[in-house]
Each structure stands twice: as structure tokens, then as C-alpha cells.
Design an enzyme around this catalytic site. Structure first.
Site, PDB file in Angstrom:
ATOM      1  N   ARG A 554     -17.807 -48.881  19.364  1.00 23.89           N
ATOM      2  CA  ARG A 554     -16.743 -48.557  18.415  1.00 23.89           C
ATOM      3  C   ARG A 554     -17.202 -48.637  16.963  1.00 23.89           C
ATOM      4  O   ARG A 554     -16.524 -48.116  16.075  1.00 23.89           O
ATOM      5  CB  ARG A 554     -15.533 -49.453  18.640  1.00 23.89           C
ATOM      6  N   ASP A 664     -16.353 -58.568  17.640  1.00 20.72           N
ATOM      7  CA  ASP A 664     -15.481 -58.827  16.498  1.00 20.72           C
ATOM      8  C   ASP A 664     -15.939 -60.046  15.703  1.00 20.72           C
ATOM      9  O   ASP A 664     -15.881 -60.059  14.470  1.00 20.72           O
ATOM     10  CB  ASP A 664     -14.036 -59.002  16.964  1.00 20.72           C
TER      11      ASP A 664
END
Length: 755
Positions: A554, A664
Site C-alpha cells: 500500500r 503502520d
């Protein structure tokens, strides 16, 4: 039939038939309290809707004060012809400003008007200057104070990307609009619509565009939207006449002609030349294109100012007029009730600014007349009716229940006994029952529906999305420095989550500032956006198929992503469009940060990640954070994607691939490592959501994680701190609740739910 698992610790075994009765009372009690709160919020909507959340979280007065006539704004379009124009946000390459990447329509709204509070702006007339950068815009601004239209002026020094309101330049005792600009013998004139004065007046610019004086009365007739132009050596004028009854419904158009702009003017022999709603009333300046004359007219068939129609003039002389309609449609996304011009467009002003290049101003509205007023009344009335019925039923049931009369009253009714003894119960126990009710329903869904089943995903998702859309609505985009922009959503998914992704696309394509949705497809046959994801085409949906199933995908640089601003979003996170708009505005103030909705606090050296599922509650209790998770966060695609994919993060990416987690956390360590050694600058920013639901808690199908999720995250924080030198140590940021207050978090099994 939905059944409650009797072994669940939160399900009370019925005693003398009262268990289900108590549960029903608890559910009803919870529903009533919530609905009553929603009624209070709805009753205050007239005040609340006149405000908006600034990026810093404080409430600021919005200068716009909408009324029942609409919410008109003005946008700019560019292209190679007046019939092939694109809105600013679709022009390639992107048209950027200091606050918008790219700049997006509308470029002028009533919030620009600083000297006279305005309800809306409409009827734009452009006046480009020879330098190619400076252009002026005159328009109607409806005064809140008088309820009538005035003429305002604005200037742009960047080719129409941004406009600055100069002043209200013409204010008469009667309504003014449609400030038609025309030049004759090096003098600029304005002919505004002022039919309530009973005349058509010509104003001369003494100091363009801010000072105007009355030159003369052109025609002693109450003409509406007069549009003069020079053609074949004569001055011609399209206009409607207020004296004609049909003019009130946009059904009448006349032609006048003269040898001079200042008259005398003569009515055409065929006038009125048109007497029906589709295109009679003028909708802007007539233009010459490829040696042909075109005029534009309003279509008022569905509502006033529904759309603009174009007509090619085939014959125009003192005895005869003939025209034919030609195709004309505004290009761009038109989501009803969402996009600024989705329901009405009634004015178009086009200019050729260079060889083969055209620019046009157009007004638009996303509501029909009285839509806002009736929408508020309908919502408030519905809530009030529900709450009254609910409260009446609850009052009787709660009275019986709280006095211990439920079973006794039933017994009395069957035996004829008159003496019923009631013992009061405590409100605290009722509230506790309400909490148990919530736990029971979660346990019920988890135990009765197969993991990953169609019912689990489709049924629960439909309920959640109905809730979010019904009680959150589709608010308008929030401007920053009176500028609008668009962002792209990047979401990662795979074949086992197709129903979740389908609901995701259907929800977020209705958010005003979403410019596109990019699906990073990690595994399985890729879906078709229209067939499998039910995409309506309102927002482009692109599937990017990856060769390797990796959490790093991503953050992969993608030159085909249209917008600089990217919202990285897990496909099981549901946020209202209003919260996205607030987050986007906050990120635009500080594009070097990641701005999101899931905060965490990592403390110690080495840092600890021992809270597992209660991390958010722990963070809120501490009152500070230093991590924002990428599951719902805005970021700069050029800076963040480039940094994440660079050589300095080679080891970090390999680590994420090895554990299939922690991308993340890695992003936060990476960004913090690029800041100076002091703790003044921030790498992350939190925005408190009003509503936020994690569908992943209701399904067993996840992007990452598993039984060892907590231990993996703990190891990640320790290893990333070692890799980057623990840049989060001593770097903490206090919460700004945005005027909404500190969230209330439940127990660890429920987490922090914003409803």
C-alpha cells in the site's frame, strides 16, 4: 431465528420468565436514550449547520447563511472548446496551489464574501485580462441582511485557480443579479438584471471592477437576464420580459436590436421567439465558435435552474430568427446532494483565452429550492415521532419493571387479585443491564453466524452503513483558505474480503472530497469495479493487482494516483464523510504529517507494546500520543511513499514481509526519524472522529494479525526502535479533542467505539 447462547457469561438465565422481559426493557431503554440524544442534536441543527469544524478543532462561524433558495457556488472549467470543458480538479497535469493539490471547484462561495454576509453567489461573468493570469469575476451575492441580490467582484492572479472577493460593488434598493459585462469603444459597461425597478439600466465602469455609475436607462421595460452582443454590424439582445406571465417560469424569450449599445432599442418582430421552459431564459453570454453563433438558456422543467442548454443560431435578422439545440453537458462527477453543482446549473460564461484554449465560469447548486429546510424538518420530525412512541412505551414498561410489578401485574390480571405489592429497583442495575445487553448482542452475533459467512459480512455491514449514512449525512467539502481540493483513497484487500470491500466502495464514493479509490489487490482473482464492487462510477475505482502478497504494497509509489493527498484506509473501517472532511482539512494545514483517527502511545526504552487490544484506551487515559496508525490516516503520497520505498527503509520492509504485520508502526518510526532531534515538530496528528466503527471486530477475516498479534506488535516496537534509534522516545503530543470531548472507551473486548 436468532438465539442467545446460554453459556455466555453476560446472559442471565430467566427467573420465573422475567429474563427476556428484563432484556427487552434494557434494549428499549438503550434505544430510547440514544434516540432522544439524536433528537436534541437534530433540533440544534439549524445552529450547528451554520458552523463548521476548523482543522484545529475549534468551531468557527461560517459566513454562509443558507436559505430556502439554495446553496449556489461558482466553479471554473477549462478545455479546448466551450463544448469540451473539464472542471479544474480533472485538468491534467494537476493545477496546484499552496493549499490545494489539486485545486478543486468551487472557486468562489458565499464564504468568500467578507463585507456583507451572503446566502449564495451565482450568475458569474468572467473578464480575463491580456496578461493571461489576471481575471476578474462579477456575480450576484444574495445579502442575508436585505434578502436581495447585490453585485460582487473578485479577482484572480493565478489564471482562475483562486479568487479573492474585492467588494460588493453595486447595491440598489431592488434585487440585482446577472451582471452582464460588455465592452464598447474601449469602455466597459455592466447591464445587471434589475427588473423589479421596471427598467433595464446600463452602468459604466469608472474604476473597473469596483466603481460603477449609472450611464442611462436603456429600455423602459422590466427585462430579465438581458444578454447583448454584436453580430453582423448590429447590437442584438436576448432577454425575458417580466410583464409576460410566462417569464416567471422561464418560458419566455424576446429579441431586441439596435445600431448602438446605448440605443434606441427595437423589439424583434417575432418576439417572443420562445415560450417554453426548456432553454428560453438566458443562461449566460452568447459566443462565437468556429464562425457560428451560440446562445445558452436555462432548463427549468424539473426545478428552477435545473441545467443549461445550448442553441446554435441558424438565422438572425430584423425579420426572422431560427435556432437549433446542440448537445451540451458539463463534464465531471455529479453525485446528487454531494457535489457542489450536482442538482442545478443555470449560468455559463465562456471565453477563448488563447488559440484553442477556453475557460468558463459556471454556477451550481447541490440542492433544489427549500431542500435544506425540508430535509431538516423531515429528519427532526421523524426522530421526534420515534422518540415519542418509544418514550411512551418505555415509560409504562419501565414503571412496571422498576416497581417489581411485571410478573405481579400479569398474575393479578389473570387471577383478579387487586392487591399488588411492588418493590422499587435501582437505576444503576438498569444501566448495568443495558451494558450486559450490548455484550450479549456481540456474543450472539459472534456465536450464531459462521465466521466469514455472507450473513456475517453483508448483514452486519448493511446495518452499520445504514447507521452511519442515516445519522451522519453527506456534508459538503471543507475549504482551507477558501480553497477546495480532492484526495485519493488507497485500500488494500483480497478475495476473501470482497463483500467488505463492496460496502467500502459504496460508502466512500459518496464523500465530497474523494477523487478516486485505488484498491491494492494482494491475492486472488481481481474484482470488476462495476460488477463485483457495485461501483456507480461517481468516483473512479481502479484495481492495482500485486504480484506479491505484502503489507508493504500500500506504500508503493504509484504515478497513476491522481492526487497528492492520500487517505490510507483499511477496508473494514467505517468513518462518516464529515470526519473525513475534517481530517483532510487538518492534513492540508500540515501535509508533512500523517493525520489519522487511531492514536497510540509507545513509552520506554526499549518501547513497550503490551496493551494489545486496550492500547487506544490506555493512550486516551494518558492524554498524549506519539503514533497514528495507517489504518485510517492522511498522508502525502510523494513524501511518504518515496521515503517508505527508499534504501534507508530496506531493512524495515523486509521485517514487515517476514512478520506480515507492523507496517503502520514502521511508518511512524521512519517519519519520526527524519525530524530534528528536538521534540517541537510533529510527525503525526490525531483527529477525533464523531463516529468510527471497526467492522473487523465483527468478522474473523483480517488483513493481518492472528492469535499472536500482541506479541508480534511488541517485538516490532522493540526491533524498530533498535533499527532507527528509538526516535519516538520523549516525543509525545497532547490531544486536541476538537471541541468534542475525550472519548469514552469500553472494556478491552469492546475497545473504543465512537457511535
Amino acid at each position: 431465528m436468532l438465539t442467545f447462547p446460554s453459556t455466555h457469561p453476560y446472559v442471565t438465565t430467566p427467573t420465573k420468565g422475567r429474563g427476556l422481559q428484563q432484556l427487552a426493557v434494557s434494549v428499549l431503554f438503550c434505544v430510547c436514550i440514544y434516540v432522544l440524544l439524536e433528537v436534541c442534536a437534530s433540533l440544534g441543527s439549524a445552529w450547528w449547520w451554520s458552523l463548521y469544524h476548523s482543522p484545529s478543532g475549534t468551531l468557527q462561524l461560517h459566513r454562509c447563511q443558507s436559505d430556502g433558495e439554495g446553496d449556489w457556488s461558482i466553479g471554473l472549467f477549462k478545455g479546448t472548446s466551450p463544448f469540451h470543458l473539464l472542471p479544474l480538479e480533472h485538468v491534467a497535469p494537476n493545477l496546484n496551489t499552496k493549499r490545494s493539490w489539486p485545486i478543486s471547484n468551487p472557486v468562489l462561495t458565499c464564504s468568500h464574501i467578507h463585507d456583507e454576509p451572503s446566502s449564495f453567489v451565482a450568475d458569474p461573468f468572467l473578464w480575463p485580462m491580456n496578461d493571461g493570469k489576471t481575471m476578474y469575476l462579477l456575480y450576484e451575492s444574495k445579502s442575508v441582511r436585505t434578502g436581495q441580490g447585490d453585485i460582487g467582484a473578485a479577482v484572480s492572479h493565478d489564471g482562475g485557480l483562486t479568487f479573492h472577493h474585492l467588494a460588493v460593488v453595486l447595491d440598489e434598493p431592488w434585487h440585482l443579479s446577472y451582471p452582464f459585462l460588455v465592452k464598447d469603444k474601449d469602455q466597459i459597461y455592466m447591464i445587471p438584471e434589475g427588473s423589479k425597478s421596471g427598467t433595464l439600466r446600463l452602468y459604466r465602469a469608472e474604476s473597473f471592477p469596483t466603481r460603477w455609475v449609472l450611464d442611462r436607462v436603456l429600455i423602459e421595460e422590466p427585462l430579465i437576464d438581458a444578454s447583448p452582443f454584436m453580430h453582423d454590424g448590429l447590437w442584438w439582445m436576448f432577454a425575458s420580459n417580466r410583464n409576460e406571465k410566462s417569464s416567471k417560469n422561464c418560458r419566455e424569450m424576446e429579441i431586441w436590436f439596435s445600431a448602438n449599445l446605448k440605443g434606441p432599442w427595437q423589439r424583434h418582430a417575432q418576439s417572443p421567439i420562445r415560450q417554453w421552459q426548456q432553454g428560453s431564459r438566458s443562461a449566460g453570454r452568447p459566443i462565437m465558435y468556429k464562425d457560428d453563433l451560440y446562445r445558452f438558456g436555462q432548463d427549468c422543467t424539473r426545478t428552477y435552474g435545473h441545467r443549461v442548454r445550448a442553441f446554435k443560431v441558424k438565422t438572425l435578422n430584423a425579420e426572422r430568427y431560427e435556432e437549433e439545440e446542440v448537445p451540451f453537458e458539463v463534464t465531471g462527477t455529479l453525485r446528487e446532494g454531494v457535489d457542489w453543482n450536482s442538482l442545478r446549473q443555470h449560468h455559463f460564461d465562456a471565453h477563448e483565452i488563447s488559440d484553442g484554449q477556453w475557460i468558463a465560469a459556471m454556477d451550481g447548486d447541490k440542492y433544489v429550492s427549500d431542500y435544506l429546510l425540508w430535509g431538516r424538518l423531515r429528519r427532526t420530525g421523524t426522530l421526534l415521532l420515534i422518540s415519542l412512541v418509544c418514550s411512551a412505551a418505555a415509560a409504562g414498561i419501565l414503571w412496571l419493571y422498576s416497581n417489581g410489578c411485571w410478573s405481579s401485574s400479569l398474575k393479578a390480571s389473570t387471577t383478579g387479585t387487586q392487591d399488588v405489592t411492588c418493590s422499587p429497583s435501582h437505576l444503576k442495575s438498569l444501566i448495568q443491564r443495558c451494558k450486559q445487553c450490548v455484550k450479549c448482542w456481540v456474543a450472539c452475533f459472534s456465536s450464531t453466524l459462521p465466521a466469514g459467512s455472507f450473513l456475517e459480512q453483508a448483514g452486519i455491514l448493511s446495518l452499520i452503513l445504514w447507521y452511519v449514512r442515516t445519522w451522519s449525512g453527506n456534508p459538503a467539502a471543507l475549504p482551507l483558505d477558501n480553497q477546495y481540493s480532492k484526495f485519493s483513497i488507497v485500500v488494500m484487500s483480497y478475495d476473501a474480503r470482497i463483500l467488505t470491500l463492496q460496502a467500502f466502495v459504496q460508502h466512500y464514493q459518496h464523500c465530497a472530497s474523494v477523487g478516486e479509490i485505488v484498491v491494492v489487490w494482494n491475492k486472488g482473482p481481481p474484482p470488476d469495479p462495476q460488477k463485483d464492487l457495485k461501483s456507480t462510477g461517481f468516483v473512479p475505482v481502479r484495481i492495482r493487482v500485486e504480484d506479491l502478497n505484502s503489507m508493504n504494497n500500500r506504500f508503493k509509489p504509484d504515478p497513476d494516483i491522481r492526487n497528492r493527498g492520500v487517505l490510507m484506509l483499511d477496508d473494514d473501517i467505517v468513518l462518516p464523510c464529515a470526519d473525513l472532511e475534517r481530517g483532510f482539512a487538518a492534513w492540508r494545514e500540515h501535509p508533512e504529517r500523517i493525520t489519522g483517527y487511531f492514536p497510540r502511545l509507545l513509552e520506554g526504552d526499549p518501547p513497550q507494546y503490551q496493551c494489545i487490544w486496550s492500547c487506544e484506551k490506555y493512550t486516551y487515559d494518558k492524554g498524549q500520543y506519539n503514533v497514528v496508525l495507517a489504518g485510517a490516516a492522511f498522508m502525502d503520497k510523494d513524501y511518504v511513499f518515496g521515503l517508505y520505498s527508499s534504501h534507508i527503509n530496506h531493512q524495515g520492509r523486509e521485517y514487515v514481509d517476514r512478520v506480515f504485520n507492523c507496517d503502520d508502526l514502521l511508518l511512524n518510526y521512519l517519519l519520526a526519524s527524519q525530524l530534528p532531534g528536538n521534540a517541537v515538530r510533529q510527525h503525526a496528528q490525531y483527529v477525533r472522529p464523531t463516529k468510527r466503527l471497526d467492522v473487523g471486530k465483527l468478522t474473523s477475516i483480517r488483513l493481518s494479525g492472528g492469535g499472536s498479534f500482541g506479541s508480534v506488535r511488541h517485538n516490532c516496537t522493540r526491533d524498530f526502535a533498535s533499527l532507527f534509534g528509538n526516535p519516538l522516545l520523549g516525543r509525545v503530543y497532547p490531544f486536541d479533542w476538537g471541541g468534542l470531548g475525550k472519548p469514552t472507551c469500553g472494556p478491552s473486548w469492546l475497545g473504543c467505539v465512537f457511535i
